[in-house]
Design a protein around this motif. Structure first.
Motif, PDB file in Angstrom:
ATOM      1  N   ALA A  79       0.839  -1.204   0.000  1.00 44.74           N
ATOM      2  CA  ALA A  79       0.000   0.000   0.000  1.00 44.74           C
ATOM      3  C   ALA A  79       0.875   1.256   0.000  1.00 44.74           C
ATOM      4  N   ASP A 111       2.362   1.616  -3.422  1.00 42.90           N
ATOM      5  CA  ASP A 111       1.376   2.136  -4.376  1.00 42.90           C
ATOM      6  C   ASP A 111       1.249   3.659  -4.254  1.00 42.90           C
ATOM      7  N   GLU A 112       1.320   4.159  -3.020  1.00 40.20           N
ATOM      8  CA  GLU A 112       1.259   5.612  -2.822  1.00 40.20           C
ATOM      9  C   GLU A 112       2.471   6.292  -3.459  1.00 40.20           C
ATOM     10  N   LEU A 123       2.053   6.229  -7.239  1.00 40.01           N
ATOM     11  CA  LEU A 123       1.110   7.263  -7.664  1.00 40.01           C
ATOM     12  C   LEU A 123       1.775   8.637  -7.651  1.00 40.01           C
ATOM     13  N   ARG A 125      -1.593  -1.873 -11.771  1.00 38.77           N
ATOM     14  CA  ARG A 125      -1.992  -1.932 -10.375  1.00 38.77           C
ATOM     15  C   ARG A 125      -3.483  -1.630 -10.244  1.00 38.77           C
ATOM     16  N   SER A 143      -6.712   0.296  -9.651  1.00 43.62           N
ATOM     17  CA  SER A 143      -6.888   1.732  -9.865  1.00 43.62           C
ATOM     18  C   SER A 143      -7.065   2.485  -8.551  1.00 43.62           C
ATOM     19  N   GLN A 144      -6.215   3.495  -8.323  1.00 42.58           N
ATOM     20  CA  GLN A 144      -6.301   4.311  -7.117  1.00 42.58           C
ATOM     21  C   GLN A 144      -6.955   5.655  -7.398  1.00 42.58           C
TER      22      GLN A 144
END
Length: 357
Positions: A44, A47-48, A51, A87, A89-90
Motif C-alpha cells: 500500500a 502504491d502511494e 502514484l 496496479r 486503480s487508485q
C-alpha cells in the motif's frame, strides 16, 4: 535495492525539487521494487509512492519538459507508467491520463498538432504555433541524437558534431521562448494552443453528443484496459488476455482483407467474434441507447476493421445479414482522446453543424 533507490530519489528531490524527472523516476522504481514482496502494508505504501511518481511524470509531460524527452528517461518513465496501470486503480482520472500519455506516437502528435493549429482564430497565430511545433520537433530529434551519442564508446564519438548540436539547441530554445511570447500577445488561449492538457474522462464527456460513446482501448502486457465514456457515465473494465492471441486474431482478419475476401464466406467469423468479445463486449451492458462509437486505439489494434467485427457467435445465411458491429453503431476511430478533443474543439469553434439543404 528499494532503500538505495528511495534514498537517491530523496537526495535529488531535496537538491533539484519535487518535480525533478530523475527524482520521480527513482521514486517510481523504488515503489516497483517494493511491490515484488507480499506484505500488504508495504505494498500500500509502495502504491502511494508509485502514484506520486506518476503524478510528477504526467505533470512533466504536460508542460513538455525537455528533461523528460531524453531517450533513457522517456523509456524509464514509460515503464513506470505501464506498471502503474497494471496496479488496482487508485485515482481514476490519473489512471486515464496515464493511459493517454502512452499514446505519444508521431501520427497522434501530428493529428493533434494540426487540430490545435486549426483551432487558432487568426491565421497568423496558427502560423506561429506551427513554427513553435516545428522548433520543438527539431529539438526533440537533436536531443535524441545527443542522448544516443552519449552511449557510444569514447573513440566512436564525434564531439564536434555534438557541440554544434548543443549550440543549435540553445538557439531553438531561444526561438521557442520568442514564439511563445508572441503567441501569448496575440491570443489569450495560448496555453491551450501550445500545451493541450492530458485529457480526463470529464473532458471527453464535455464534448460528447447525445448517443455517442467514446471507447478507449489500451493494451498493456497481458491485459487490455477498456473505458466507455458517455455524457453521464464512465464504465471501466480490465480484460486478462494474451496479447499474442489478440495479435493472432487480428492477423487472421488482415489476411482475409489482403486477399480481397472482405465479405466472402471465407471471412474468419470466429476471429471476428472473439475480438468483439475481448474488446467491446465487456462494455456492452453500459451502451444501452448508444448509436455511435468513437474508438480510441493505437498500435496494431488501430489497424483492425472494427465495423466488420461480429457481435454474435452464431452466423449463417448471406453475409449482408450477419451481425456486423456496424449494424448496431456508427463507428469512427481516433488515435487518442487528446487528438479527438482537439478536432472536436476545432469543429465546435467553427460553428454548429447545419443542414446542407
Amino acid at each position: 535495492i528499494e532503500a538505495e533507490l528511495l534514498r537517491a530519489a530523496e537526495e535529488r528531490r531535496v537538491l533539484l525539487g519535487s518535480d525533478n524527472a530523475d527524482a520521480a523516476i527513482l521514486l517510481g522504481f523504488s515503489a516497483l521494487a517494493a511491490l515484488t514482496g507480499s506484505d500488504s502494508v508495504l505494498s500500500a505504501q509502495a502504491d502511494e509512492r508509485l502514484l506520486s511518481a506518476v503524478t510528477v511524470l504526467l505533470a512533466l509531460r504536460q508542460r513538455d519538459d525537455s528533461t523528460l524527452r531524453l531517450q533513457n528517461r522517456e523509456t524509464a518513465a514509460r515503464t513506470i507508467i505501464q506498471k502503474f496501470l497494471l496496479r488496482p486503480s487508485q485515482a481514476p482520472e490519473i489512471t486515464y491520463q496515464a493511459a493517454e500519455s502512452l499514446r505519444a506516437t508521431k501520427l497522434q502528435r501530428a493529428i493533434s498538432d494540426a487540430a490545435i493549429r486549426s483551432s487558432a482564430r487568426m491565421p497568423e497565430v496558427a502560423d506561429l504555433v506551427r513554427r513553435l511545433q516545428d522548433a520543438r520537433g527539431e529539438a526533440d530529434t537533436m536531443r535524441g541524437f545527443v542522448d544516443d551519442h552519449a552511449q557510444l564508446s569514447q573513440g566512436a564519438r564525434t564531439d564536434g558534431t555534438v557541440d554544434a548540436i548543443r549550440r543549435r539547441l540553445l538557439e531553438l530554445a531561444e526561438q521557442q521562448r520568442g514564439l511563445e511570447r508572441e503567441i501569448a500577445l496575440r491570443d489569450p488561449n495560448f496555453d491551450r494552443l501550445v500545451r493541450p492538457t492530458l485529457p480526463t474522462p470529464a473532458a471527453v464527456q464535455s464534448k460528447l453528443r447525445s448517443g455517442e460513446a467514446f471507447i478507449s482501448i489500451v493494451p498493456i502486457e497481458k491485459t487490455i484496459k477498456l473505458w466507455a465514456i458517455q455524457p453521464v457515465q464512465v464504465t471501466r473494465r480490465v480484460v486478462q488476455v494474451s496479447i499474442d492471441e489478440v495479435a493472432r486474431l487480428v492477423a487472421a482478419l488482415h489476411e482475409q482483407v489482403g486477399n480481397g475476401r472482405w465479405l466472402a464466406p471465407a471471412w474468419p467469423r470466429a476471429a471476428a467474434h472473439q475480438l468483439y468479445r475481448i474488446l467491446l463486449e465487456p462494455l456492452a451492458p453500459s451502451l444501452e441507447g448508444v448509436n455511435s462509437l468513437i474508438i480510441s486505439v493505437d498500435g496494431a489494434l488501430a489497424t483492425l476493421p472494427y465495423p466488420a467485427l461480429l457481435t454474435e457467435s452464431s452466423v449463417s445465411g448471406a453475409a449482408e445479414h450477419w451481425p456486423w458491429l456496424v449494424r448496431k453503431y456508427a463507428i469512427s476511430q481516433t488515435p487518442s482522446a487528446s487528438a479527438w478533443l482537439a478536432v472536436r474543439q476545432s469543429s465546435n469553434e467553427i460553428g454548429p453543424r447545419r443542414a446542407l439543404m
